[in-house]
Enzyme design. Structure first.
Site, PDB file in Angstrom:
ATOM      1  N   GLU A 101      11.462  71.600 -18.804  1.00 45.58           N
ATOM      2  CA  GLU A 101      11.460  71.312 -20.080  1.00 45.58           C
ATOM      3  C   GLU A 101      11.109  72.168 -21.153  1.00 45.58           C
ATOM      4  O   GLU A 101      10.222  72.300 -22.052  1.00 45.58           O
ATOM      5  CB  GLU A 101      10.266  70.102 -20.320  1.00 45.58           C
ATOM      6  N   CYS A 102      11.610  73.409 -20.802  1.00 42.41           N
ATOM      7  CA  CYS A 102      11.197  74.659 -21.539  1.00 42.41           C
ATOM      8  C   CYS A 102      12.296  74.985 -22.532  1.00 42.41           C
ATOM      9  O   CYS A 102      13.545  74.725 -22.150  1.00 42.41           O
ATOM     10  CB  CYS A 102      10.905  75.866 -20.715  1.00 42.41           C
ATOM     11  N   MET A 103      12.201  75.771 -23.624  1.00 41.99           N
ATOM     12  CA  MET A 103      13.418  76.176 -24.456  1.00 41.99           C
ATOM     13  C   MET A 103      14.321  77.021 -23.664  1.00 41.99           C
ATOM     14  O   MET A 103      15.462  77.493 -24.010  1.00 41.99           O
ATOM     15  CB  MET A 103      13.083  76.678 -25.552  1.00 41.99           C
TER      16      MET A 103
END
Length: 186
Positions: free
Chosen positions: A62-64
């Site tokens: 869920e990280c950019m």
């Protein structure tokens, strides 16, 4: 009778021997001395990667930077096999961006068609840090470099003899010039 000069020489030899022993012991440990559990819970020795270059990376869903999974897979498809492996360690320590279970992470990675080695979720906090990451990040242990893991997708390069040679920070692409040149070098 031992003279002052002989005693000084003997002390100097002992000190130098101790220094060289400490330096060589840090460099003696290699990636192959470690093991871990795959995302399916199977214990593996990293000795199975002997003779290959290995890229070790901490990941998050869920990280950019999560789209780096796609670039990692592309890199693996281009270079993976007999000479190269990627070993990914999901981690929830940076921004709580890997909240899922191992099974959920494995399912998530299917969208990127990940075929490189996925390990079980780990913590990189000081007290919980696995021995492998203590070795990767500490020059006193790896004999090469200090490289604190600052965020998701930090990439460590391990040579064919199991030694850390360099790293690329989280924002650096898995297809960066540094990594590609390393893969194409002897």
């Amino acid at each position: 009778m031992i003279t002052k000069r002989k005693r000084s020489t003997a002390c100097l030899i002992l000190v130098l021997t101790a220094i060289f022993a400490l330096e060589s012991s840090a460099q003696e440990k290699t990636f192959y001395d470690f093991s871990g559990r795959t995302i399916d819970g199977e214990l593996i020795s990293f000795e199975i990667f002997k003779g290959k270059k290995v890229l070790v990376v901490n990941t998050a869903s869920e990280c950019m930077l999560t789209p780096q999974y796609e670039k990692l897979q592309e890199l693996y498809e281009e270079y993976g096999g007999d000479d190269f492996e990627i070993v990914a360690f999901p981690c929830n320590d940076f921004g709580h961006q890997e909240p899922g279970s191992n099974q959920e992470i494995k399912e998530f990675c299917k969208q990127y068609e990940v075929s490189f080695t996925l390990m079980e979720k780990i913590s990189l906090k000081d007290d919980d840090m696995p021995p492998l990451y203590r070795w990767l990040t500490n020059s006193e242990e790896n004999g090469t470099l200090d490289a604190k893991v600052r965020w998701n997708f930090q990439k460590f390069m391990i040579d064919k003899t199991g030694h850390v040679v360099d790293f690329v920070g989280p924002a650096g692409s898995p297809l960066s010039k540094t990594i590609i040149e390393w893969l194409n070098s002897d």
